[in-house]
Scaffold this active site. Sequence first.
Site, PDB file in Angstrom:
ATOM      1  N   GLU A  37       0.864  -1.181   0.000  1.00  0.00           N
ATOM      2  CA  GLU A  37       0.000   0.000   0.000  1.00  0.00           C
ATOM      3  C   GLU A  37       0.902   1.234   0.000  1.00  0.00           C
ATOM      4  O   GLU A  37       1.840   1.332   0.784  1.00  0.00           O
ATOM      5  CB  GLU A  37      -0.914  -0.031   1.237  1.00  0.00           C
ATOM      6  CG  GLU A  37      -1.589   1.274   1.596  1.00  0.00           C
ATOM      7  CD  GLU A  37      -2.464   1.876   0.495  1.00  0.00           C
ATOM      8  OE1 GLU A  37      -3.237   1.133  -0.140  1.00  0.00           O
ATOM      9  OE2 GLU A  37      -2.345   3.099   0.265  1.00  0.00           O
ATOM     10  N   ARG A 124     -17.163   3.684   6.830  1.00  0.00           N
ATOM     11  CA  ARG A 124     -16.032   3.083   6.111  1.00  0.00           C
ATOM     12  C   ARG A 124     -14.779   2.984   6.970  1.00  0.00           C
ATOM     13  O   ARG A 124     -14.085   1.968   6.969  1.00  0.00           O
ATOM     14  CB  ARG A 124     -15.641   3.969   4.927  1.00  0.00           C
ATOM     15  CG  ARG A 124     -16.513   3.899   3.769  1.00  0.00           C
ATOM     16  CD  ARG A 124     -16.138   5.007   2.810  1.00  0.00           C
ATOM     17  NE  ARG A 124     -17.022   4.970   1.682  1.00  0.00           N
ATOM     18  CZ  ARG A 124     -16.706   4.416   0.510  1.00  0.00           C
ATOM     19  NH1 ARG A 124     -15.529   3.926   0.293  1.00  0.00           N
ATOM     20  NH2 ARG A 124     -17.586   4.382  -0.461  1.00  0.00           N
ATOM     21  N   ARG A 206     -20.568  14.881   0.902  1.00  0.00           N
ATOM     22  CA  ARG A 206     -20.927  13.864   1.894  1.00  0.00           C
ATOM     23  C   ARG A 206     -20.783  14.401   3.313  1.00  0.00           C
ATOM     24  O   ARG A 206     -19.889  15.195   3.590  1.00  0.00           O
ATOM     25  CB  ARG A 206     -20.014  12.644   1.747  1.00  0.00           C
ATOM     26  CG  ARG A 206     -20.068  12.031   0.367  1.00  0.00           C
ATOM     27  CD  ARG A 206     -19.540  10.633   0.400  1.00  0.00           C
ATOM     28  NE  ARG A 206     -18.233  10.532  -0.200  1.00  0.00           N
ATOM     29  CZ  ARG A 206     -17.622   9.383  -0.427  1.00  0.00           C
ATOM     30  NH1 ARG A 206     -18.189   8.242  -0.079  1.00  0.00           N
ATOM     31  NH2 ARG A 206     -16.437   9.341  -0.976  1.00  0.00           N
ATOM     32  N   TYR A 239     -28.762   7.380   5.074  1.00  0.00           N
ATOM     33  CA  TYR A 239     -29.069   6.142   5.803  1.00  0.00           C
ATOM     34  C   TYR A 239     -28.264   6.118   7.099  1.00  0.00           C
ATOM     35  O   TYR A 239     -27.231   6.786   7.211  1.00  0.00           O
ATOM     36  CB  TYR A 239     -28.774   4.893   4.960  1.00  0.00           C
ATOM     37  CG  TYR A 239     -27.426   4.841   4.274  1.00  0.00           C
ATOM     38  CD1 TYR A 239     -26.266   4.529   4.976  1.00  0.00           C
ATOM     39  CD2 TYR A 239     -27.309   5.083   2.910  1.00  0.00           C
ATOM     40  CE1 TYR A 239     -25.042   4.457   4.339  1.00  0.00           C
ATOM     41  CE2 TYR A 239     -26.081   5.032   2.259  1.00  0.00           C
ATOM     42  CZ  TYR A 239     -24.947   4.711   2.982  1.00  0.00           C
ATOM     43  OH  TYR A 239     -23.723   4.650   2.348  1.00  0.00           O
ATOM     44  N   ASP A 321     -12.057  -1.461  -8.148  1.00  0.00           N
ATOM     45  CA  ASP A 321     -12.119  -0.231  -8.948  1.00  0.00           C
ATOM     46  C   ASP A 321     -11.013  -0.170 -10.000  1.00  0.00           C
ATOM     47  O   ASP A 321     -11.172   0.502 -11.022  1.00  0.00           O
ATOM     48  CB  ASP A 321     -12.007   1.000  -8.038  1.00  0.00           C
ATOM     49  CG  ASP A 321     -13.353   1.399  -7.437  1.00  0.00           C
ATOM     50  OD1 ASP A 321     -14.293   0.570  -7.477  1.00  0.00           O
ATOM     51  OD2 ASP A 321     -13.479   2.531  -6.926  1.00  0.00           O
ATOM     52  N   ALA A 334     -17.823  -1.432  -4.301  1.00  0.00           N
ATOM     53  CA  ALA A 334     -17.000  -2.299  -3.459  1.00  0.00           C
ATOM     54  C   ALA A 334     -17.573  -3.715  -3.435  1.00  0.00           C
ATOM     55  O   ALA A 334     -16.829  -4.702  -3.420  1.00  0.00           O
ATOM     56  CB  ALA A 334     -16.929  -1.732  -2.045  1.00  0.00           C
TER      57      ALA A 334
END
Length: 446
Positions: A37, A124, A206, A239, A321, A334
């Site tokens: 990563e 997330r 968001r 939500y 992705d 996802a």
Amino acid sequence: MTRLPDTPEIAIVGGGIVGLVLAAGLTRRGVQVKLFEQARNFREIGAGIGFTRNTVNCMEKISPGIVRALRSGGSVNVSLDETDPKSYLRYINGYGLQSEDDPMYQKPLLRLDAGVKGWETVRRDQFLDDLVKEIPEGVIHLQKKLSMIVDEEGQDKVVLQFTDGTSVEADAVIAADGIKSTTRKLLLGEDNPASYPQYSHKVAYRALIPMDKVAAAIGEYKTHKQHMHVGPNAHLIHYPVNTNTIGATVVVSDPNDWPLDKPTTTPGSRKDVLEALENWSLPVRNLVDLFPEQLDRWALFDLAEYPVPKYNKGRVCLVGDAAHASSPHHGAGASFGVEDVLCLCTMIPEQTGQFVREREVSKGDALRVAFETYNKIRRTRTQWLVNSSRRVCDLFQQPDWADPAKRVKAESCFEEVKDRSFQIWHFDSSKMEEDTIRDYRESVGR
Ligand code: FAD
């Protein structure tokens, strides 16, 4: 599980949700995995994400630890309703004053039943934090930015090179390096338009908002249940992401271009959102009033205009992705990456190992066939998602919502929305596993 002598060494590039789910699945099957990563730490933004029952089933098959992480990350049913354990997705009219007597009234348009606990939603960042804990020690390597892959015919191993000048070898590489995938560019070439994501002409704002504040703004009923508010040139979805927080996203059409070299997020503000939602219904505007004053403006890119022609080349393949970045309007990008992982875990290491033992082929050759099979099984469905996400967004954001004479026509879209949603939710992952094994065996002549 102890490692079998003929299990391969797999390098995973990218530690987003899909890379980590893959690492959890392969290590559970005894595969030796190294995940690289580029970032210093694992980071996900504090926003919501949802998974259907079908995706959670796939996670369970890949590794029960993934579901454990989802739940310990605080996931909840998308409909927080103690009297009914089912998940419903609700579509309502978000535009204009809809009742002279009650400015809070919004017309319900469609209620889709996803079954008992059919949609789980979570923050997330909390899911990712707990997912990392499921990966065995020694697998994850941070601050390793892939720059080059050398996969030469006749060489026993693939070589990965990093920007810090180091390199490692592996039997194969699975790249989960996201929408701006370096690996995709290495496989397709810099001149190929499919190497680069394309702007979908939508921007998203968001926010996470405490539930008690939301209840005062839009009412108790809507607060505890997912709602998608549709209207001209924009939509709003919200939500619960845990028992005391709501995740909300506003998506707005943007006719302008967004050059690739511009950062994907730029500074925006609540004022921008309120301007875009002028004349929308009172609950929508009340909810946006609770967004922070300063907001990120997220440009939504995808791979719709120039789909990736093939997800594999030699001993390298793309997942998530990196292979099929989609705009987010089905809430399934996802999830489709999780399905990719299940497809690969169906073959690696059991099918590939058997092929190596029976025919004395190299592990790399066995993985080449697995990647061909993966491409065959996954490409059509995943590219459908990319197209379908753009399509449903056009339906949610029809300009006709603003025209009373065309309202009935606009409302006729919901049979299509339902069909497209069911295509995602009712996916038969057991059949995918059977097809994968059958195709792999046919390819190797078993
Ligand atoms: P990423 O999360 O992008 O991870 C890629 C990783 O690779 C990153 O950590 C990056 O640092 C690393 N990397 C990149 N290049 C290199 C390199 N050269 N070397 C090493 N590492 C590298 N999906 C759902 O299923 N449900 C939802 O409800 C949902 N809602 C969404 C809402 C919005 C607003 C958006 C934008 C998306 C939504 N999605 C949803 C889609 C989902 O967020 C993505 O599909 C998913 O996060 C992709 O995961 P990934 O692991 O493939 O890629």
